[in-house]
Design a protein around this motif. Structure first.
Motif, PDB file in Angstrom:
ATOM      1  N   HIS A  58      -3.642  51.623 -36.688  1.00  0.00           N
ATOM      2  CA  HIS A  58      -4.131  52.998 -36.558  1.00  0.00           C
ATOM      3  C   HIS A  58      -3.263  53.959 -37.378  1.00  0.00           C
ATOM      4  O   HIS A  58      -3.780  54.877 -38.027  1.00  0.00           O
ATOM      5  CB  HIS A  58      -4.120  53.428 -35.087  1.00  0.00           C
ATOM      6  CG  HIS A  58      -5.220  52.829 -34.270  1.00  0.00           C
ATOM      7  ND1 HIS A  58      -6.553  53.096 -34.502  1.00  0.00           N
ATOM      8  CD2 HIS A  58      -5.199  51.975 -33.194  1.00  0.00           C
ATOM      9  CE1 HIS A  58      -7.296  52.446 -33.619  1.00  0.00           C
ATOM     10  NE2 HIS A  58      -6.494  51.754 -32.818  1.00  0.00           N
ATOM     11  N   MET A 118      -4.031  53.659 -41.121  1.00  0.00           N
ATOM     12  CA  MET A 118      -5.302  54.288 -41.462  1.00  0.00           C
ATOM     13  C   MET A 118      -5.158  55.804 -41.617  1.00  0.00           C
ATOM     14  O   MET A 118      -5.846  56.430 -42.431  1.00  0.00           O
ATOM     15  CB  MET A 118      -6.349  53.988 -40.375  1.00  0.00           C
ATOM     16  CG  MET A 118      -6.824  52.529 -40.346  1.00  0.00           C
ATOM     17  SD  MET A 118      -7.943  52.242 -38.957  1.00  0.00           S
ATOM     18  CE  MET A 118      -9.317  53.311 -39.403  1.00  0.00           C
ATOM     19  N   LYS A 119      -4.247  56.391 -40.842  1.00  0.00           N
ATOM     20  CA  LYS A 119      -4.083  57.845 -40.870  1.00  0.00           C
ATOM     21  C   LYS A 119      -2.947  58.279 -41.794  1.00  0.00           C
ATOM     22  O   LYS A 119      -2.680  59.475 -41.937  1.00  0.00           O
ATOM     23  CB  LYS A 119      -3.841  58.352 -39.447  1.00  0.00           C
ATOM     24  CG  LYS A 119      -5.045  58.150 -38.519  1.00  0.00           C
ATOM     25  CD  LYS A 119      -4.740  58.580 -37.101  1.00  0.00           C
ATOM     26  CE  LYS A 119      -5.984  58.467 -36.213  1.00  0.00           C
ATOM     27  NZ  LYS A 119      -6.531  57.116 -36.121  1.00  0.00           N
ATOM     28  N   HIS A 120      -2.249  57.300 -42.370  1.00  0.00           N
ATOM     29  CA  HIS A 120      -1.162  57.587 -43.310  1.00  0.00           C
ATOM     30  C   HIS A 120      -0.100  58.495 -42.690  1.00  0.00           C
ATOM     31  O   HIS A 120       0.357  59.466 -43.299  1.00  0.00           O
ATOM     32  CB  HIS A 120      -1.713  58.234 -44.593  1.00  0.00           C
ATOM     33  CG  HIS A 120      -2.766  57.423 -45.268  1.00  0.00           C
ATOM     34  ND1 HIS A 120      -2.505  56.250 -45.927  1.00  0.00           N
ATOM     35  CD2 HIS A 120      -4.119  57.616 -45.355  1.00  0.00           C
ATOM     36  CE1 HIS A 120      -3.628  55.742 -46.415  1.00  0.00           C
ATOM     37  NE2 HIS A 120      -4.633  56.552 -46.070  1.00  0.00           N
ATOM     38  N   GLN A 121       0.282  58.162 -41.447  1.00  0.00           N
ATOM     39  CA  GLN A 121       1.308  58.960 -40.787  1.00  0.00           C
ATOM     40  C   GLN A 121       1.993  58.128 -39.703  1.00  0.00           C
ATOM     41  O   GLN A 121       1.479  57.079 -39.292  1.00  0.00           O
ATOM     42  CB  GLN A 121       0.701  60.212 -40.144  1.00  0.00           C
ATOM     43  CG  GLN A 121      -0.290  59.930 -39.020  1.00  0.00           C
ATOM     44  CD  GLN A 121      -0.928  61.204 -38.470  1.00  0.00           C
ATOM     45  OE1 GLN A 121      -1.099  62.191 -39.182  1.00  0.00           O
ATOM     46  NE2 GLN A 121      -1.297  61.187 -37.191  1.00  0.00           N
ATOM     47  N   GLY A 147      -2.525  56.421 -33.220  1.00  0.00           N
ATOM     48  CA  GLY A 147      -1.971  56.861 -34.486  1.00  0.00           C
ATOM     49  C   GLY A 147      -1.843  58.356 -34.626  1.00  0.00           C
ATOM     50  O   GLY A 147      -1.521  58.856 -35.715  1.00  0.00           O
ATOM     51  N   LEU A 148      -2.071  59.114 -33.564  1.00  0.00           N
ATOM     52  CA  LEU A 148      -2.060  60.578 -33.641  1.00  0.00           C
ATOM     53  C   LEU A 148      -0.654  61.148 -33.440  1.00  0.00           C
ATOM     54  O   LEU A 148       0.198  60.535 -32.788  1.00  0.00           O
ATOM     55  CB  LEU A 148      -2.984  61.166 -32.585  1.00  0.00           C
ATOM     56  CG  LEU A 148      -4.479  60.838 -32.691  1.00  0.00           C
ATOM     57  CD1 LEU A 148      -5.212  61.376 -31.471  1.00  0.00           C
ATOM     58  CD2 LEU A 148      -5.055  61.410 -33.973  1.00  0.00           C
ATOM     59  N   ASN A 196      -2.849  67.930 -43.544  1.00  0.00           N
ATOM     60  CA  ASN A 196      -3.759  66.790 -43.381  1.00  0.00           C
ATOM     61  C   ASN A 196      -3.217  65.732 -42.412  1.00  0.00           C
ATOM     62  O   ASN A 196      -3.490  64.543 -42.574  1.00  0.00           O
ATOM     63  CB  ASN A 196      -4.080  66.151 -44.735  1.00  0.00           C
ATOM     64  CG  ASN A 196      -4.900  67.067 -45.620  1.00  0.00           C
ATOM     65  OD1 ASN A 196      -5.819  67.747 -45.145  1.00  0.00           O
ATOM     66  ND2 ASN A 196      -4.567  67.116 -46.902  1.00  0.00           N
ATOM     67  N   ARG A 197      -2.494  66.194 -41.402  1.00  0.00           N
ATOM     68  CA  ARG A 197      -2.018  65.280 -40.362  1.00  0.00           C
ATOM     69  C   ARG A 197      -3.039  65.245 -39.224  1.00  0.00           C
ATOM     70  O   ARG A 197      -3.689  66.250 -38.916  1.00  0.00           O
ATOM     71  CB  ARG A 197      -0.661  65.744 -39.815  1.00  0.00           C
ATOM     72  CG  ARG A 197       0.414  65.870 -40.888  1.00  0.00           C
ATOM     73  CD  ARG A 197       0.754  64.533 -41.517  1.00  0.00           C
ATOM     74  NE  ARG A 197       1.795  64.700 -42.538  1.00  0.00           N
ATOM     75  CZ  ARG A 197       2.330  63.712 -43.230  1.00  0.00           C
ATOM     76  NH1 ARG A 197       1.909  62.478 -43.017  1.00  0.00           N
ATOM     77  NH2 ARG A 197       3.260  63.947 -44.133  1.00  0.00           N
ATOM     78  N   HIS A 198      -3.161  64.094 -38.629  1.00  0.00           N
ATOM     79  CA  HIS A 198      -4.106  63.910 -37.522  1.00  0.00           C
ATOM     80  C   HIS A 198      -3.365  64.205 -36.212  1.00  0.00           C
ATOM     81  O   HIS A 198      -2.413  63.501 -35.857  1.00  0.00           O
ATOM     82  CB  HIS A 198      -4.650  62.488 -37.520  1.00  0.00           C
ATOM     83  CG  HIS A 198      -5.423  62.151 -38.758  1.00  0.00           C
ATOM     84  ND1 HIS A 198      -6.784  62.269 -38.850  1.00  0.00           N
ATOM     85  CD2 HIS A 198      -4.996  61.721 -39.974  1.00  0.00           C
ATOM     86  CE1 HIS A 198      -7.192  61.912 -40.052  1.00  0.00           C
ATOM     87  NE2 HIS A 198      -6.116  61.575 -40.765  1.00  0.00           N
ATOM     88  N   THR A 199      -3.817  65.231 -35.497  1.00  0.00           N
ATOM     89  CA  THR A 199      -3.108  65.694 -34.306  1.00  0.00           C
ATOM     90  C   THR A 199      -4.049  65.874 -33.124  1.00  0.00           C
ATOM     91  O   THR A 199      -5.269  65.889 -33.271  1.00  0.00           O
ATOM     92  CB  THR A 199      -2.422  67.045 -34.580  1.00  0.00           C
ATOM     93  OG1 THR A 199      -3.443  68.024 -34.840  1.00  0.00           O
ATOM     94  CG2 THR A 199      -1.479  66.969 -35.770  1.00  0.00           C
TER      95      THR A 199
END
Length: 647
Positions: A471, A474-477, A551-552, A507-510
């Motif tokens: 995960h 996929m989110k690059h973080q 992945g958040l 562009n971070r997934h939060t």
């Protein structure tokens, strides 16, 4: 009875002579004397009951009658008795046991006092336990190792609440032998009817809690009636004396030897490369070289090679012996593991029902993480809300949200990993446990396991193909939980909102879990007392962990006032992905900025359990990030947090 001088003592020991007088024997009798006492059985028992029922006096009398008082000690006791106002030439035997200044001043027992004495037939260790309700936890401590309980009742007062509480705890702790000592019979003129009425009253209560059998004896600890000899003052009583009962009662060790072998491993001993042994005290059963054993919870098996002690190897080890066991195979075994017979293994589980006796001034907080110690195992455990609390007067099961000081209830709990256990009724060592507060290291409760819940066997962890790392890729973080804590009005929500905005621009997934918003759904059923705040923090931590697994970067904005719950969240999520952020604002300034008027309501007594006013806030001692809310804007605070998160 006083000790005699060594130069005038006869060659033979007198009947009832204590082991401490061994120096008075002539040399050729010493070995025979020691041999006689070495093989006596040992009985551990407690005295308990309500306040001023005469527990300490009774023990002092038994020490006196068993000739365990030296001449200088007796002289000091006589002098002390005059100081406290004992009438005539009588000795205040309670002073032999009550050693604390506060105990002597108040005439009560506060701490547990252990005393050793011996008779011709048996050795004894007696625990004098306090009668006051506030010291019930001390009584539980004394009873935890006892095989017999002497429950005293003041003949003038009859069966009292604390009598019932101690009887219930005695039964709960699995003590099989109970003596009902109706004390101070001299103060009721040795009236048989008084005795019979008390016994009948107690029997009705005993039957209601499952005590099937007890031995009732009319006594006077002060006068000595029916302690060592049958008293002429009670011609209507033809039963045993108290001392005779203690000397002849069957000991529990016999039953323990008949149960399957169990030994919690205390330590691994490796004095050199050629020796590796597992040390511990045998809890149940018998072990011999050649027996096949299993290590739990790993389920590795091997065969006993040697049973090693300081005095040499044994051909057989039994209950109560401290031994070191060597195995024929090199298998993984460490402190906390349990050695059992391969053919009769114990159970392992991580979810249980138990009886819990709460022993701390601060109430139990369901959902809080505590240390639980059972045998030599130490694990993290969480207790759920009690199924019920027991009213010791009526035995009624009453609803309870939590347990306070001296409360007894039935509770379910879970541990962070499976533990080796047996029901307390089968094994006190593997079924009894203590609970320790993680912050204060204080022992806050004692418990007795009933059984494992079905969840332990029926619910397993389902492995998934797509894991946390996938995960995250996929989110690059890198997943993280950013936990913002602080007083109401400190500005946590503003900082959290700005933080999510800035991360979104990168562009971070939060996802933001706001404390107020959560209470509209996930925590809709919770209030704001300490127990509910603990549960709210637990739910937030579990949801945040799931989001981190997805992945958040999860932002939690919650007062979360207790350090223990924030530390538990860190343990759950992992130190490398958890960041505690303290939005620090002085209380007086937070009150000034309170747009909702909550502080004013709390100050006026209109709002209970409000953090900072009538409920505590435990500020972080070493937060990962500290935001000075007086001097730092939400925008700058968010930038500071991001700089720590993404170097």
């Amino acid at each position: 009875m006083t000790t005699t001088d060594a130069t005038t003592t006869s060659a033979a020991a007198t009947p009832g002579e204590p082991i401490y007088q061994v120096e008075s024997l002539i040399a050729e009798d010493i070995d025979a004397y020691l041999e006689k006492h070495q093989h006596k059985t040992m009985l551990r028992f407690i005295t308990c009951g309500s306040v001023d029922d005469g527990k300490s006096t009774l023990i002092g009398r038994m020490l006196y009658d068993s000739k365990m008082i030296f001449e200088d000690h007796l002289a000091a006791l006589e002098a002390d008795s005059k100081k406290v106002g004992t009438q005539g030439e009588q000795i205040d035997f309670a002073l032999l046991v009550d050693g604390l200044t506060a105990e002597r001043e108040q005439g009560i027992t506060i701490d547990v006092a252990y005393r050793f004495f011996a008779t011709e037939k048996r050795k004894f260790i007696v625990a004098d336990t306090p009668g006051h309700e506030q010291y019930t936890r001390n009584m539980v401590t004394g009873a935890s190792t006892a095989e017999l309980a002497v429950i005293l009742i003041d003949a003038r007062k009859g069966v009292l609440t604390q009598t019932r509480r101690h009887s219930y705890l005695t039964h709960l702790l699995g003590i099989r032998h109970i003596v009902l000592a109706v004390n101070k019979m001299d103060l009721v003129d040795y009236d048989q009817k008084v005795f019979d009425d008390i016994v009948a009253d107690y029997r009705a209560f005993a039957d209601s809690i499952g005590i099937g059998d007890f031995t009732a004896i009319p006594i006077s600890g002060f006068k000595g009636d029916n302690i060592t000899t049958n008293s002429e003052n009670t011609p209507w009583y033809s039963g045993t004396t108290l001392m005779n009962f203690l000397e002849t009662v069957e000991l529990d060790q016999t039953l323990d030897q008949q149960r399957p072998f169990r030994m919690p491993v205390q330590r691994v001993t490796r004095p050199n490369l050629n020796f590796r042994g597992f040390a511990g005290t045998i809890a149940n059963g018998v072990l011999k070289p050649g027996d096949k054993v299993r290590v739990l919870p790993t389920n590795r098996t091997s065969t006993v090679a040697r049973i090693v002690t300081f005095d040499g190897d044994l051909e057989q080890a039994v209950v109560g012996q401290a031994v070191t066991i060597t195995l024929e195979d090199e298998i993984d075994c460490s402190r906390g593991d349990v050695l059992v017979l391969d053919e009769s293994p114990a159970e392992t589980a991580d979810h249980f029902e138990c009886h819990l006796v709460w022993m701390d001034d601060a109430e139990m907080l369901p959902g809080r993480s505590y240390w639980l110690k059972i045998g030599t195992q130490t694990v993290s455990a969480q207790f759920e809300r009690p199924k019920y609390q027991v009213n010791v007067n009526t035995m009624e099961h009453v609803a309870a949200k939590t347990l306070g000081l001296n409360a007894i209830g039935v509770v379910t709990f879970s541990t962070d990993k499976p533990i080796v256990f047996e029901p307390y009724a089968q094994s006190h060592d593997l079924g009894g446990f203590i609970v320790v507060d993680k912050m204060s290291n204080a022992t806050v409760a004692a418990g007795m396991v009933h059984f494992a819940l079905r969840r332990s066997a029926n619910v397993g962890w389902q492995p998934l193909e797509i894991d946390r790392a996938h995960h995250a890729r996929m989110k690059h973080q890198r997943p993280a939980v950013l936990w913002l804590t602080g007083l109401s009005g400190a500005g946590k929500s503003e900082v959290a909102n700005e933080l999510e905005v800035q991360l979104a621009r990168m562009n971070r997934h939060t996802f933001l879990l706001d404390g107020d918003n959560i209470r509209h759904g996930l925590s809709k059923d919770l209030g704001f007392d300490d127990a509910d705040r603990v549960e709210n923090a637990r739910r937030l931590a579990e949801v945040a962990k799931l989001m981190a697994d997805a992945g958040l970067i999860t932002i939690v904005s919650s007062i979360s006032p207790f350090r223990t719950e924030r530390d538990t969240a860190r343990e759950l999520i992992g130190d490398g992905e958890f960041m505690e952020i303290f939005v620090d604002m002085p209380l007086e300034e937070a009150e000034k900025r309170d747009a909702k008027g909550l502080y004013a309501q709390a100050r006026a007594g209109e709002l209970a359990h409000f953090t900072g006013v009538n409920s505590p806030y435990e500020a972080p001692t070493a937060p990962d990030v500290r935001i000075d809310a007086l001097t730092t804007s939400p925008k700058d605070a968010a930038a500071e947090i991001i700089a720590r998160l993404i170097p």
